[in-house]
Every structure is written in structure tokens, then in C-alpha cells.
Design an enzyme around this catalytic site. Structure first.
Site, PDB file in Angstrom:
ATOM      1  N   SER A 124      41.004  51.077  37.655  1.00  0.00           N
ATOM      2  CA  SER A 124      39.565  50.817  37.726  1.00  0.00           C
ATOM      3  C   SER A 124      38.884  51.877  38.567  1.00  0.00           C
ATOM      4  O   SER A 124      39.466  52.383  39.543  1.00  0.00           O
ATOM      5  CB  SER A 124      39.364  49.442  38.373  1.00  0.00           C
ATOM      6  OG  SER A 124      38.026  49.264  38.724  1.00  0.00           O
ATOM      7  N   TYR A 148      41.253  42.909  45.193  1.00  0.00           N
ATOM      8  CA  TYR A 148      41.410  43.304  43.784  1.00  0.00           C
ATOM      9  C   TYR A 148      41.552  44.824  43.670  1.00  0.00           C
ATOM     10  O   TYR A 148      42.474  45.329  43.019  1.00  0.00           O
ATOM     11  CB  TYR A 148      40.205  42.824  42.951  1.00  0.00           C
ATOM     12  CG  TYR A 148      40.153  43.498  41.596  1.00  0.00           C
ATOM     13  CD1 TYR A 148      41.048  43.143  40.603  1.00  0.00           C
ATOM     14  CD2 TYR A 148      39.245  44.534  41.341  1.00  0.00           C
ATOM     15  CE1 TYR A 148      41.038  43.789  39.371  1.00  0.00           C
ATOM     16  CE2 TYR A 148      39.226  45.179  40.115  1.00  0.00           C
ATOM     17  CZ  TYR A 148      40.131  44.807  39.133  1.00  0.00           C
ATOM     18  OH  TYR A 148      40.121  45.464  37.929  1.00  0.00           O
ATOM     19  N   LYS A 152      44.827  47.579  42.452  1.00  0.00           N
ATOM     20  CA  LYS A 152      44.803  48.675  41.466  1.00  0.00           C
ATOM     21  C   LYS A 152      45.311  49.962  42.112  1.00  0.00           C
ATOM     22  O   LYS A 152      46.117  50.695  41.525  1.00  0.00           O
ATOM     23  CB  LYS A 152      43.377  48.865  40.931  1.00  0.00           C
ATOM     24  CG  LYS A 152      42.899  47.711  40.068  1.00  0.00           C
ATOM     25  CD  LYS A 152      43.749  47.568  38.811  1.00  0.00           C
ATOM     26  CE  LYS A 152      43.447  46.318  38.047  1.00  0.00           C
ATOM     27  NZ  LYS A 152      44.373  46.028  36.961  1.00  0.00           N
ATOM     28  N   PHE A 177      35.419  52.513  33.821  1.00  0.00           N
ATOM     29  CA  PHE A 177      34.136  52.322  34.489  1.00  0.00           C
ATOM     30  C   PHE A 177      33.638  50.916  34.114  1.00  0.00           C
ATOM     31  O   PHE A 177      34.364  49.961  34.326  1.00  0.00           O
ATOM     32  CB  PHE A 177      33.223  53.528  34.224  1.00  0.00           C
ATOM     33  CG  PHE A 177      33.668  54.665  35.143  1.00  0.00           C
ATOM     34  CD1 PHE A 177      34.879  55.311  34.931  1.00  0.00           C
ATOM     35  CD2 PHE A 177      32.956  54.966  36.297  1.00  0.00           C
ATOM     36  CE1 PHE A 177      35.365  56.261  35.836  1.00  0.00           C
ATOM     37  CE2 PHE A 177      33.427  55.911  37.190  1.00  0.00           C
ATOM     38  CZ  PHE A 177      34.627  56.558  36.961  1.00  0.00           C
ATOM     39  N   ASN A 198      29.419  39.619  36.227  1.00  0.00           N
ATOM     40  CA  ASN A 198      29.018  40.956  35.788  1.00  0.00           C
ATOM     41  C   ASN A 198      27.670  40.936  35.085  1.00  0.00           C
ATOM     42  O   ASN A 198      27.247  39.912  34.543  1.00  0.00           O
ATOM     43  CB  ASN A 198      30.098  41.557  34.871  1.00  0.00           C
ATOM     44  CG  ASN A 198      31.403  41.742  35.615  1.00  0.00           C
ATOM     45  OD1 ASN A 198      32.406  41.132  35.271  1.00  0.00           O
ATOM     46  ND2 ASN A 198      31.400  42.560  36.638  1.00  0.00           N
TER      47      ASN A 198
HETATM   48  P1  NAD Z   1      40.689  39.595  31.016  1.00  0.00           P
HETATM   49  O1  NAD Z   1      40.780  38.584  32.101  1.00  0.00           O
HETATM   50  O2  NAD Z   1      39.806  39.307  29.871  1.00  0.00           O
HETATM   51  O3  NAD Z   1      42.138  39.926  30.456  1.00  0.00           O
HETATM   52  C1  NAD Z   1      43.294  39.874  31.252  1.00  0.00           C
HETATM   53  C2  NAD Z   1      44.342  39.081  30.473  1.00  0.00           C
HETATM   54  O4  NAD Z   1      45.537  39.046  31.257  1.00  0.00           O
HETATM   55  C3  NAD Z   1      43.921  37.630  30.204  1.00  0.00           C
HETATM   56  O5  NAD Z   1      44.133  37.341  28.837  1.00  0.00           O
HETATM   57  C4  NAD Z   1      44.845  36.802  31.096  1.00  0.00           C
HETATM   58  O6  NAD Z   1      45.136  35.566  30.514  1.00  0.00           O
HETATM   59  C5  NAD Z   1      46.061  37.712  31.210  1.00  0.00           C
HETATM   60  N1  NAD Z   1      46.866  37.556  32.423  1.00  0.00           N
HETATM   61  C6  NAD Z   1      46.478  37.634  33.718  1.00  0.00           C
HETATM   62  N2  NAD Z   1      47.534  37.495  34.535  1.00  0.00           N
HETATM   63  C7  NAD Z   1      48.623  37.345  33.737  1.00  0.00           C
HETATM   64  C8  NAD Z   1      50.009  37.177  33.987  1.00  0.00           C
HETATM   65  N3  NAD Z   1      50.499  37.119  35.227  1.00  0.00           N
HETATM   66  N4  NAD Z   1      50.834  37.082  32.930  1.00  0.00           N
HETATM   67  C9  NAD Z   1      50.361  37.138  31.651  1.00  0.00           C
HETATM   68  N5  NAD Z   1      49.060  37.294  31.362  1.00  0.00           N
HETATM   69  C10 NAD Z   1      48.215  37.399  32.399  1.00  0.00           C
HETATM   70  O7  NAD Z   1      40.282  40.965  31.725  1.00  0.00           O
HETATM   71  P2  NAD Z   1      39.865  42.371  31.083  1.00  0.00           P
HETATM   72  O8  NAD Z   1      38.454  42.612  31.425  1.00  0.00           O
HETATM   73  O9  NAD Z   1      40.317  42.435  29.678  1.00  0.00           O
HETATM   74  O10 NAD Z   1      40.730  43.345  31.980  1.00  0.00           O
HETATM   75  C11 NAD Z   1      41.979  43.847  31.564  1.00  0.00           C
HETATM   76  C12 NAD Z   1      42.536  44.747  32.662  1.00  0.00           C
HETATM   77  O11 NAD Z   1      41.596  45.801  32.925  1.00  0.00           O
HETATM   78  C13 NAD Z   1      42.750  44.034  33.999  1.00  0.00           C
HETATM   79  O12 NAD Z   1      43.921  44.543  34.595  1.00  0.00           O
HETATM   80  C14 NAD Z   1      41.527  44.432  34.796  1.00  0.00           C
HETATM   81  O13 NAD Z   1      41.773  44.403  36.169  1.00  0.00           O
HETATM   82  C15 NAD Z   1      41.286  45.842  34.294  1.00  0.00           C
HETATM   83  N6  NAD Z   1      39.911  46.295  34.463  1.00  0.00           N
HETATM   84  C16 NAD Z   1      38.879  45.529  33.962  1.00  0.00           C
HETATM   85  C17 NAD Z   1      37.572  45.950  34.121  1.00  0.00           C
HETATM   86  C18 NAD Z   1      36.422  45.121  33.633  1.00  0.00           C
HETATM   87  O14 NAD Z   1      35.307  45.310  34.126  1.00  0.00           O
HETATM   88  N7  NAD Z   1      36.607  44.220  32.688  1.00  0.00           N
HETATM   89  C19 NAD Z   1      37.314  47.156  34.780  1.00  0.00           C
HETATM   90  C20 NAD Z   1      38.373  47.915  35.265  1.00  0.00           C
HETATM   91  C21 NAD Z   1      39.676  47.464  35.099  1.00  0.00           C
HETATM   92  C1  WQD Z   2      26.709  46.160  37.688  1.00  0.00           C
HETATM   93  C2  WQD Z   2      25.363  46.366  38.363  1.00  0.00           C
HETATM   94  C3  WQD Z   2      25.076  44.996  40.306  1.00  0.00           C
HETATM   95  C4  WQD Z   2      25.117  41.165  38.183  1.00  0.00           C
HETATM   96  C5  WQD Z   2      32.633  45.206  38.705  1.00  0.00           C
HETATM   97  C6  WQD Z   2      33.827  45.345  39.611  1.00  0.00           C
HETATM   98  C7  WQD Z   2      34.636  46.551  39.229  1.00  0.00           C
HETATM   99  C8  WQD Z   2      34.975  46.537  37.738  1.00  0.00           C
HETATM  100  C9  WQD Z   2      33.787  46.258  36.880  1.00  0.00           C
HETATM  101  C10 WQD Z   2      37.160  45.677  37.431  1.00  0.00           C
HETATM  102  C11 WQD Z   2      25.453  46.420  39.890  1.00  0.00           C
HETATM  103  C12 WQD Z   2      24.088  44.603  39.250  1.00  0.00           C
HETATM  104  C13 WQD Z   2      25.162  42.506  38.510  1.00  0.00           C
HETATM  105  C14 WQD Z   2      23.905  40.456  38.351  1.00  0.00           C
HETATM  106  C15 WQD Z   2      22.853  42.481  39.089  1.00  0.00           C
HETATM  107  N1  WQD Z   2      35.921  45.522  37.422  1.00  0.00           N
HETATM  108  N2  WQD Z   2      24.033  43.153  38.963  1.00  0.00           N
HETATM  109  N3  WQD Z   2      22.803  41.141  38.796  1.00  0.00           N
HETATM  110  O1  WQD Z   2      29.976  45.587  40.343  1.00  0.00           O
HETATM  111  O2  WQD Z   2      29.818  47.730  39.001  1.00  0.00           O
HETATM  112  O3  WQD Z   2      31.835  46.374  38.839  1.00  0.00           O
HETATM  113  O4  WQD Z   2      33.070  45.107  37.354  1.00  0.00           O
HETATM  114  O5  WQD Z   2      37.812  46.619  37.773  1.00  0.00           O
HETATM  115  O6  WQD Z   2      35.762  46.555  40.025  1.00  0.00           O
HETATM  116  O7  WQD Z   2      33.375  45.453  40.951  1.00  0.00           O
HETATM  117  O8  WQD Z   2      29.790  45.529  37.798  1.00  0.00           O
HETATM  118  O9  WQD Z   2      28.529  44.209  36.180  1.00  0.00           O
HETATM  119  O10 WQD Z   2      29.044  43.204  38.434  1.00  0.00           O
HETATM  120  O11 WQD Z   2      27.370  45.044  38.280  1.00  0.00           O
HETATM  121  O12 WQD Z   2      21.834  43.043  39.515  1.00  0.00           O
HETATM  122  O13 WQD Z   2      23.823  39.244  38.104  1.00  0.00           O
HETATM  123  O14 WQD Z   2      24.546  45.230  38.082  1.00  0.00           O
HETATM  124  O15 WQD Z   2      24.490  44.944  41.598  1.00  0.00           O
HETATM  125  O16 WQD Z   2      24.486  47.340  40.324  1.00  0.00           O
HETATM  126  P1  WQD Z   2      30.294  46.330  39.106  1.00  0.00           P
HETATM  127  P2  WQD Z   2      28.712  44.404  37.627  1.00  0.00           P
END
Ligand code: NAD
Ligand code: WQD
Length: 334
Positions: A124, A148, A152, A177, A198
Site C-alpha cells: 500500500s 495496518y 504492509k 494508491f 473510504n
Molecule cells: P477485501 O477485504 O475486500 O479483500 C480481502 C480478502 O481477504 C477478503 O475476501 C477476506 O475475506 C480475505 N481474508 C482476510 N484475511 C484472511 C485470512 N486470514 N485468510 C483467508 N482470507 C482472508 O480488501 P481489498 O480492498 O480487496 O484488499 C486486498 C488487499 O489489498 C489487502 O491486503 C489490502 O490490505 C490491500 N490494499 C487495499 C487497498 C484498498 O484501499 N482497498 C489499498 C492498498 C492495499
Molecule cells: C480519501 C480522501 C479523506 C472519507 C485509505 C487507507 C490507505 C489505503 C486506502 C489500504 C482523504 C477524505 C474520506 C470521508 C472524506 N488502504 N474523506 N470523507 O485515507 O487516502 O486511504 O484507503 O491500504 O491505507 O488509509 O482513503 O478513501 O479514506 O480518503 O473527506 O467520509 O477522502 O480525508 O482526503 P485514504 P479514503
């Protein structure tokens, strides 16, 4: 190739399974469904008209993972499974450290045992901390503000050390991102439980009338309009980035930003949503959210240069696709 996709029923994992299947790979999903639904597997099959093998297991369970590796020919692993709610990770840090670190260790260990040397990891942009934008892969990482983010950064280090010790191990560490949007069919997308953390899911739920108005967290940041800047990336572009990473894996650990390279403010995103969908999003400016940074966007040139991948879909498409999914989606509690 036969790819084991952990977390393949989740938001990014399910879209990536589609991209993998469309690129001709076979997919084995391992997911404990702690943040996803079994129906998503059926939707992946419906969209692609291809077979998928699914194991409902916890990937921290070493024995269950061993059984999968022992009984299936696996060429590579994409490890999405993880817990991802930043705020929750502050409240229950051990759950986050255990789930996200042990899962990485268990999978890496199985790869060693079964001689699987192709690995892609979901990292991330949060690992950059409050660096100067644009974030580039060569930057020193700064501490993140939450467990969290630390899981990572630690998982990246574990996999990097493993690649150093085992020269044939190839791992891509993909720093995402802000993934938003959904598959154009509207069948799969982001469906958070409870109140969304989010921005985009919050906006779509306001559009649907489930939530009254958006709270914009601060308009006094040093940005164009004072609201936070992020690099929103369409989840299908992100999914295609994984296929490109897999196709271009090379020995050692290699970090890639997966972003568009373009920053969008909160108010710009709201306007894009209103313009593309013809729906007003009422909002109120409130205090900054603790832990938020002003700006976060990628230097996306390395992925273009080395993987031949760039994000293609614009913010308007992200908003349209996110809304199409929200309209169709039925919550279990609805
Ligand atoms: P998500 O929660 O939709 O998907 C994660 C999946 O992993 C889910 O289906 C959950 O059931 C499964 N899971 C969690 N722990 C598990 C375990 N111990 N064993 C088996 N399954 C398990 O999340 P996502 O948004 O699809 O994210 C996927 C990956 O990307 C995650 O590692 C997350 O940290 C990373 N990531 C997400 C974002 C984002 O904003 N969505 C940003 C950066 C990184
Ligand atoms: C985006 C922008 C908020 C909600 C998070 C995690 C990051 C990654 C992605 C996993 C910011 C603003 C948000 C709301 C708002 N996940 N906002 N009102 O914080 O960039 O990233 O998700 O790895 O680790 O921190 O994403 O969508 O929460 O926020 O004004 O109700 O929207 O302040 O500027 P963020 P976000």
C-alpha cells in the site's frame, strides 16, 4: 499459469481473478470470507464463463495451506488476503499483526517447501508515510501512523529478505494508491460492512440515500481547494497491473507503485461523481480526520517502464462504474 489467489473473493482480488482468467491463467482462490461473500466467486464465473477452484480456508492456517499446495499444481501466488481497516487496526493491533504477518509467513514458507518462486504481494502507498509527493519507489519509507500500515511495511521486508536468501525467488511488491470503481457489469465491486471508511463508497451510499450527506474531512490542507489529494485508480486498471506484474516477474524483490500519477481532491471527486451520474452529493466540511495526510499520489513511471503497464481509466469512469455497482448491489441487511 496456475495462480493461487489469496483473498480472491475480496474487492481487488475478485477483479484480479477476472483479469487473470481473461489473460488465460487458471485461478485457485483461498479465502476465509471474513470480509467477502461466496456469491462473488459465482459472479467471477458468470462474468468470465471460466472455471474457478475455491477453498474456504484461513491462510494463517499452515496445515490448510499445505493441503492446497500439496494437492494442486501452483505456479505462482498473489497474496491479497488481509485485514485493511486502518482505524480498526489501531483498536485491535494484535489481530492485524497476526492476520497480515502470519498469512505472509505461512504462504512464503509453503512456496519454499513446494518450490514456487513467483509471488505478488498487495502492499500500500501507506508505507510511504508523509513523504513528499509524488511518491517514488526509491524513497526511504517513513513510519505509518497505524498497525495496518506497519503490517504492509513488515511483510515487504520479510519477502525482500526471503528473496535475498533465495536468489530464484521472484517477488513483486505492489504499492496500491486509492482503488475505486467496479467491474463494468455492475456484478462485483466494493461493498464495505457498516459505515464506509473510504471516500468513494461513502459517496455512493449518499447517492443511494442510505447516508444523508458526506463529511469532508478538512478544507485547510495546503492543496488547491484545501481538501485532501489522492491518486484514485480504477480497480480494473489495478487488476491488470497484477497480470503485468506476474508476466514480468524477475528474480529478487521489486517494488512498483500502482497508481495513475494524478492527484484528485475530495471536492474534485465529488464534482466528477455529480457530473458523471447526474446526482447531487450534499456535503459538509468537518474537522480533519486524525492520521490523514494532505497529498498522496504516485510517480507511476517505473511500472510503465518495467511492466509495460499504465492506468487507462479516468475519474469519470471510476465514478460511473462505482455508482452502477452500488445501484445493483443489495446489502444482506437490506
Ligand atoms: P477485501 O477485504 O475486500 O479483500 C480481502 C480478502 O481477504 C477478503 O475476501 C477476506 O475475506 C480475505 N481474508 C482476510 N484475511 C484472511 C485470512 N486470514 N485468510 C483467508 N482470507 C482472508 O480488501 P481489498 O480492498 O480487496 O484488499 C486486498 C488487499 O489489498 C489487502 O491486503 C489490502 O490490505 C490491500 N490494499 C487495499 C487497498 C484498498 O484501499 N482497498 C489499498 C492498498 C492495499
Ligand atoms: C480519501 C480522501 C479523506 C472519507 C485509505 C487507507 C490507505 C489505503 C486506502 C489500504 C482523504 C477524505 C474520506 C470521508 C472524506 N488502504 N474523506 N470523507 O485515507 O487516502 O486511504 O484507503 O491500504 O491505507 O488509509 O482513503 O478513501 O479514506 O480518503 O473527506 O467520509 O477522502 O480525508 O482526503 P485514504 P479514503
Amino acid at each position: 499459469m496456475n495462480i493461487l489467489v489469496t483473498g480472491g473473493a475480496g474487492y481487488i482480488g475478485s477483479h484480479t481473478c477476472i483479469a487473470l482468467l481473461e489473460a488465460g491463467h487458471s485461478v485457485i482462490i483461498a479465502d476465509n470470507l471474513c470480509n467477502s461473500r461466496r456469491e462473488t466467486i459465482e459472479k467471477i464465473i458468470e462474468i468470465t464463463d471460466k472455471e474457478v477452484t475455491f477453498f474456504e480456508i484461513d491462510v494463517t492456517d499452515e496445515q490448510a495451506v499445505d493441503v492446497i499446495f500439496n494437492n494442486n499444481k501452483i505456479d505462482g501466488v498473489i497474496h491479497f488476503a488481509g485485514l485493511k481497516a486502518v482505524g480498526e487496526s489501531v483498536d485491535i493491533p494484535l489481530t492485524y499483526y497476526y492476520n497480515n504477518i502470519v498469512s505472509t509467513m505461512v504462504l512464503a514458507k509453503a512456496c519454499q517447501k513446494y518450490d514456487v518462486n513467483q509471488f505478488v504481494f498487495s502492499s500500500s502507498a501507506t508505507v510511504y508515510g508523509e513523504n513528499k509527493v509524488p511518491f517514488i519507489e526509491t524513497m526511504d519509507l517513513l513510519p505509518t501512523t497505524n498497525p495496518y500500515g506497519e503490517t504492509k511495511a513488515m511483510s515487504e521486508r520479510i519477502l525482500t529478505d526471503l528473496a535475498k536468501a533465495n536468489p530464484e525467488f521472484s517477488v513483486a511488491l505492489l504499492r496500491y494508491f486509492n482503488p475505486v470503481g467496479a467491474h463494468e457489469s455492475g456484478l462485483i465491486g466494493e461493498a464495505p460492512n457498516g459505515l464506509p471508511n473510504n471516500l468513494m463508497p461513502y459517496v455512493t451510499q449518499v447517492a443511494k440515500g442510505r447516508l444523508k450527506k458526506l463529511h469532508v474531512f478538512g478544507n485547510d490542507y495546503p492543496t488547491l481547494d484545501g481538501t485532501g489529494i489522492r491518486d484514485y485508480i480504477h480497480v480494473l486498471d489495478l487488476a491488470e497491473g497484477h497480470v503485468a506484474a506476474l508476466d514480468n516477474l524477475k528474480e529478487g524483490a521489486h517494488v512498483y507503485n500502482l497508481g495513475t500519477g494524478k492527484g484528485t481532491s475530495v471536492l474534485e471527486l465529488v464534482k466528477a461523481f455529480e457530473d458523471s451520474n447526474g446526482i447531487d452529493i450534499p456535503y459538509e466540511i468537518v474537522d480533519r480526520r486524525p492520521g490523514d495526510i494532505a497529498s498522496c499520489y504516485a510517480d507511476a513511471s517505473k511500472a510503465k517502464r518495467e511492466l509495460g503497464w499504465t492506468a487507462k481509466r479516468d475519474v469519470i469512469t471510476m465514478c460511473r462504474d462505482a455508482w452502477r455497482f452500488e445501484k445493483i448491489y443489495k446489502d444482506l441487511d437490506e
